[in-house]
Design an enzyme around this catalytic site. Sequence first.
Site, mmCIF file in Angstrom:
data_model
loop_
_atom_site.group_PDB
_atom_site.id
_atom_site.type_symbol
_atom_site.label_atom_id
_atom_site.label_comp_id
_atom_site.label_asym_id
_atom_site.label_seq_id
_atom_site.Cartn_x
_atom_site.Cartn_y
_atom_site.Cartn_z
ATOM 1 N N ASP A 94 52.186 65.157 86.899
ATOM 2 C CA ASP A 94 52.194 64.382 85.647
ATOM 3 C C ASP A 94 50.981 64.749 84.784
ATOM 4 O O ASP A 94 51.071 64.808 83.557
ATOM 5 C CB ASP A 94 52.148 62.882 85.963
ATOM 6 N N THR A 150 53.623 52.773 83.910
ATOM 7 C CA THR A 150 53.571 52.944 85.365
ATOM 8 C C THR A 150 52.270 53.616 85.820
ATOM 9 O O THR A 150 52.085 53.853 87.010
ATOM 10 C CB THR A 150 54.772 53.790 85.828
ATOM 11 N N SER A 184 48.015 49.610 87.393
ATOM 12 C CA SER A 184 46.882 49.327 88.292
ATOM 13 C C SER A 184 46.090 48.111 87.842
ATOM 14 O O SER A 184 45.399 47.491 88.639
ATOM 15 C CB SER A 184 45.927 50.517 88.351
HETATM 16 P P1 NAD Z 1 44.844 61.852 88.320
HETATM 17 O O1 NAD Z 1 44.997 63.196 88.895
HETATM 18 O O2 NAD Z 1 43.727 60.980 88.837
HETATM 19 O O3 NAD Z 1 46.262 61.117 88.409
HETATM 20 C C1 NAD Z 1 46.394 59.830 88.578
HETATM 21 C C2 NAD Z 1 47.803 59.525 89.096
HETATM 22 O O4 NAD Z 1 48.512 58.981 88.012
HETATM 23 C C3 NAD Z 1 48.637 60.698 89.617
HETATM 24 O O5 NAD Z 1 49.244 60.295 90.823
HETATM 25 C C4 NAD Z 1 49.690 60.898 88.537
HETATM 26 O O6 NAD Z 1 50.925 61.386 89.039
HETATM 27 C C5 NAD Z 1 49.849 59.497 88.063
HETATM 28 N N1 NAD Z 1 50.415 59.351 86.741
HETATM 29 C C6 NAD Z 1 50.078 59.972 85.588
HETATM 30 N N2 NAD Z 1 50.874 59.543 84.591
HETATM 31 C C7 NAD Z 1 51.728 58.645 85.144
HETATM 32 C C8 NAD Z 1 52.767 57.838 84.624
HETATM 33 N N3 NAD Z 1 53.066 57.867 83.338
HETATM 34 N N4 NAD Z 1 53.409 57.006 85.475
HETATM 35 C C9 NAD Z 1 53.085 56.940 86.778
HETATM 36 N N5 NAD Z 1 52.123 57.672 87.326
HETATM 37 C C10 NAD Z 1 51.437 58.506 86.508
HETATM 38 O O7 NAD Z 1 44.647 61.959 86.768
HETATM 39 P P2 NAD Z 1 45.464 62.789 85.735
HETATM 40 O O8 NAD Z 1 46.469 63.622 86.426
HETATM 41 O O9 NAD Z 1 44.468 63.422 84.850
HETATM 42 O O10 NAD Z 1 46.219 61.644 84.948
HETATM 43 C C11 NAD Z 1 45.540 60.864 84.010
HETATM 44 C C12 NAD Z 1 46.124 59.513 84.122
HETATM 45 O O11 NAD Z 1 45.625 58.910 85.308
HETATM 46 C C13 NAD Z 1 45.691 58.587 83.017
HETATM 47 O O12 NAD Z 1 46.513 58.705 81.881
HETATM 48 C C14 NAD Z 1 45.815 57.240 83.686
HETATM 49 O O13 NAD Z 1 47.074 56.654 83.439
HETATM 50 C C15 NAD Z 1 45.729 57.529 85.158
HETATM 51 N N6 NAD Z 1 44.562 56.843 85.695
HETATM 52 C C16 NAD Z 1 44.818 55.791 86.490
HETATM 53 C C17 NAD Z 1 43.762 55.051 86.979
HETATM 54 C C18 NAD Z 1 44.073 53.883 87.835
HETATM 55 O O14 NAD Z 1 45.270 53.666 88.135
HETATM 56 N N7 NAD Z 1 43.072 53.103 88.220
HETATM 57 C C19 NAD Z 1 42.442 55.386 86.671
HETATM 58 C C20 NAD Z 1 42.228 56.473 85.853
HETATM 59 C C21 NAD Z 1 43.303 57.211 85.352
#
Ligand code: NAD
Length: 268
Positions: free
Chosen positions: A45, A161, A166
């Site tokens: 993603d 999602t 989270s």
């Molecule tokens: P990353 O590699 O840390 O990925 C985070 C996870 O988010 C991966 O498992 C990815 O598959 C999943 N993900 C990304 N977009 C998604 C979506 N639309 N629905 C469900 N899962 C999704 O970071 P990255 O790949 O650079 O992705 C950046 C994204 O990570 C940000 O846009 C943010 O949504 C997410 N993120 C989440 C948290 C958290 O949940 N606490 C913290 C920081 C960033």
Amino acid sequence: MRITVFHNSNAKSVHVAANLAAKLRQQGFSVVKDNPDIVITVGGDGTLLSAFHEYAHMLDKVRFVGVHTGHLGFYTDWRDYELDELVESLRHDDNQKISYPLLDVGVRYADDNSTVHYLALNEATLKRFPATMVTDVYISDELFESFRGDGLCVSTPTGSTAYNKSVGGAVLNPQLEAIQLAEIASINNRVFRTLGSAIVISKDEWIDVYPEPRAMDYEMTVDRFAPKQRPIKAIRYRIAKERISFARYRHMHFWNRVEDAFIGEKQH
Ligand code: NAD
């Protein structure tokens, strides 16, 4: 048809991308970097998020396809062992697509009063660390609440999602034209009060925040990127005019995808 193969630096993705590019050329497609009709991402993603930002200037023309080198993702419908089926679908392409809403983030900076617009596919967050974030939150010009806490997350339906989930936000069907505001660790006591739950606003509404003080210690993120830190006067969040389009060769029921990603094997 002009096709870009966009991959992350992971060895498996590099290999799969080279294999895919060779198969596409064999079938007479132009594999290009600039001005593509279709961008195929190979990775996860996060790779699709990067490709989206790379080609965000031409969203009215380009369609995206995601190939996942691990498990299925939210933006990736194809697995790395399905390249032949994918190339076959491209050969029969008749411009079928599905499009989803994006988030427009208009940031007014305090240093020169300029406004810069960012486009998010997943979400934009605003956080302050180590001090408490303090901001009034307005919905369509009406004061809604005074927020104190770690930060706020404003997400698109397809981003619901991701980070949004989270921090306790709801999962939205991406066919809805809406954006969601979720709190990140709000302070709620006898003195300070916020709603304490996420809200979903409709397409003709907007959210304004006015972080105080206009300091440098606010960090903003847009998907996987963090724009350079500058003192922020105000941010306006609304549904963008632009949408992202995916070439739709196969349909996966959205709630099956959610169930598969977050619940897994059901117990009866
Ligand atoms: P990353 O590699 O840390 O990925 C985070 C996870 O988010 C991966 O498992 C990815 O598959 C999943 N993900 C990304 N977009 C998604 C979506 N639309 N629905 C469900 N899962 C999704 O970071 P990255 O790949 O650079 O992705 C950046 C994204 O990570 C940000 O846009 C943010 O949504 C997410 N993120 C989440 C948290 C958290 O949940 N606490 C913290 C920081 C960033």
